[in-house]
Motif scaffolding. Structure first.
Motif, PDB file in Angstrom:
ATOM      1  N   ARG A   1       5.489  -4.199   1.697  1.00 47.75           N
ATOM      2  CA  ARG A   1       6.563  -4.744   0.865  1.00 47.75           C
ATOM      3  C   ARG A   1       7.649  -3.687   0.736  1.00 47.75           C
ATOM      4  N   MET A   2       8.890  -4.136   0.700  1.00 46.86           N
ATOM      5  CA  MET A   2       9.983  -3.191   0.470  1.00 46.86           C
ATOM      6  C   MET A   2       9.964  -2.763  -0.995  1.00 46.86           C
ATOM      7  N   ILE A   3      10.228  -1.484  -1.240  1.00 42.49           N
ATOM      8  CA  ILE A   3      10.139  -0.947  -2.598  1.00 42.49           C
ATOM      9  C   ILE A   3      11.501  -0.723  -3.232  1.00 42.49           C
ATOM     10  N   ASN A   4      12.564  -1.172  -2.600  1.00 43.01           N
ATOM     11  CA  ASN A   4      13.902  -0.854  -3.107  1.00 43.01           C
ATOM     12  C   ASN A   4      14.175  -1.420  -4.495  1.00 43.01           C
ATOM     13  N   ASP A   5      13.474  -2.478  -4.887  1.00 48.06           N
ATOM     14  CA  ASP A   5      13.665  -3.048  -6.217  1.00 48.06           C
ATOM     15  C   ASP A   5      12.636  -2.559  -7.231  1.00 48.06           C
TER      16      ASP A   5
ATOM     17  N   ASP B   1      15.575   2.743   3.234  1.00 51.79           N
ATOM     18  CA  ASP B   1      15.501   2.312   4.637  1.00 51.79           C
ATOM     19  C   ASP B   1      14.153   2.664   5.255  1.00 51.79           C
ATOM     20  N   LYS B   2      13.600   3.807   4.826  1.00 50.83           N
ATOM     21  CA  LYS B   2      12.294   4.234   5.326  1.00 50.83           C
ATOM     22  C   LYS B   2      11.162   3.795   4.414  1.00 50.83           C
ATOM     23  N   ASN B   3      11.530   3.133   3.304  1.00 56.21           N
ATOM     24  CA  ASN B   3      10.513   2.651   2.353  1.00 56.21           C
ATOM     25  C   ASN B   3       9.623   3.801   1.881  1.00 56.21           C
TER      26      ASN B   3
ATOM     27  N   GLN C   1       0.854  -1.188   0.000  1.00 56.20           N
ATOM     28  CA  GLN C   1       0.000   0.000   0.000  1.00 56.20           C
ATOM     29  C   GLN C   1       0.891   1.240   0.000  1.00 56.20           C
ATOM     30  N   LEU C   2       0.404   2.283  -0.673  1.00 56.76           N
ATOM     31  CA  LEU C   2       1.139   3.543  -0.744  1.00 56.76           C
ATOM     32  C   LEU C   2       0.292   4.637  -0.110  1.00 56.76           C
ATOM     33  N   GLN C   3       0.923   5.425   0.731  1.00 52.29           N
ATOM     34  CA  GLN C   3       0.242   6.519   1.418  1.00 52.29           C
ATOM     35  C   GLN C   3       0.946   7.819   1.069  1.00 52.29           C
ATOM     36  N   ALA C   4       0.264   8.662   0.296  1.00 47.94           N
ATOM     37  CA  ALA C   4       0.827   9.956  -0.087  1.00 47.94           C
ATOM     38  C   ALA C   4       0.414  11.022   0.916  1.00 47.94           C
ATOM     39  N   SER C   5       1.339  11.938   1.187  1.00 46.68           N
ATOM     40  CA  SER C   5       1.046  13.032   2.117  1.00 46.68           C
ATOM     41  C   SER C   5       1.916  14.227   1.781  1.00 46.68           C
TER      42      SER C   5
END
Length: 126
Positions: free
Chosen positions: A26-30, A73-75, A2-6
């Motif tokens: 989920r980690m988004i680094n990839d 690190d903070k995703n 899930q993505l939370q924009a602010s």
């Protein structure tokens, strides 16, 4: 995932805002991450891309004013917006690639993205 924009809000022309897109589940680094925006009565348009490698791409309309970055690190992905103009007024959405480590460059194709945040309103007054 899930993505939370602010981070959206009301700012005067010439001002700055920083948007955040925090991912969970989920980690988004990839994964490549993007910001789109949609103004009333207009189609959704690409603003900025940060690939999983860290390289970036900007729409001509924001080049030199906006900066996209990521903190794995903070995703979280950020969009620093400077020298804002009234025409930047829109709802800003973040999104993540469907596929990890995607090397393709079809950033304008919304079908490329598997997850979208809920959007955050940016209003720039003249």
């Amino acid at each position: 995932v899930q993505l939370q924009a602010s981070g959206g809000g009301l700012v005067q022309s010439g001002g700055s805002l920083r948007l955040s897109c925090a991912a969970s589940g989920r980690m988004i680094n990839d994964y490549g991450m993007v910001w789109f925006r949609q103004a009333p009565g207009k189609e959704r348009e690409l603003v900025a891309v940060i690939r999983w490698t860290g390289s970036t791409y900007y729409a001509d309309s924001v080049k030199g004013r906006f900066n996209i970055s990521r903190d794995n690190d903070k995703n979280t992905v950020y969009l620093q917006m400077n020298s804002l103009k009234p025409e930047d007024t829109a709802v800003y959405y973040c999104a993540a690639d469907k596929m990890p480590r995607d090397y393709t460059s079809n950033y304008y194709y919304t079908g490329r993205y598997g997850v979208w945040g809920q959007g955050t309103q940016v209003t720039v007054s003249s």
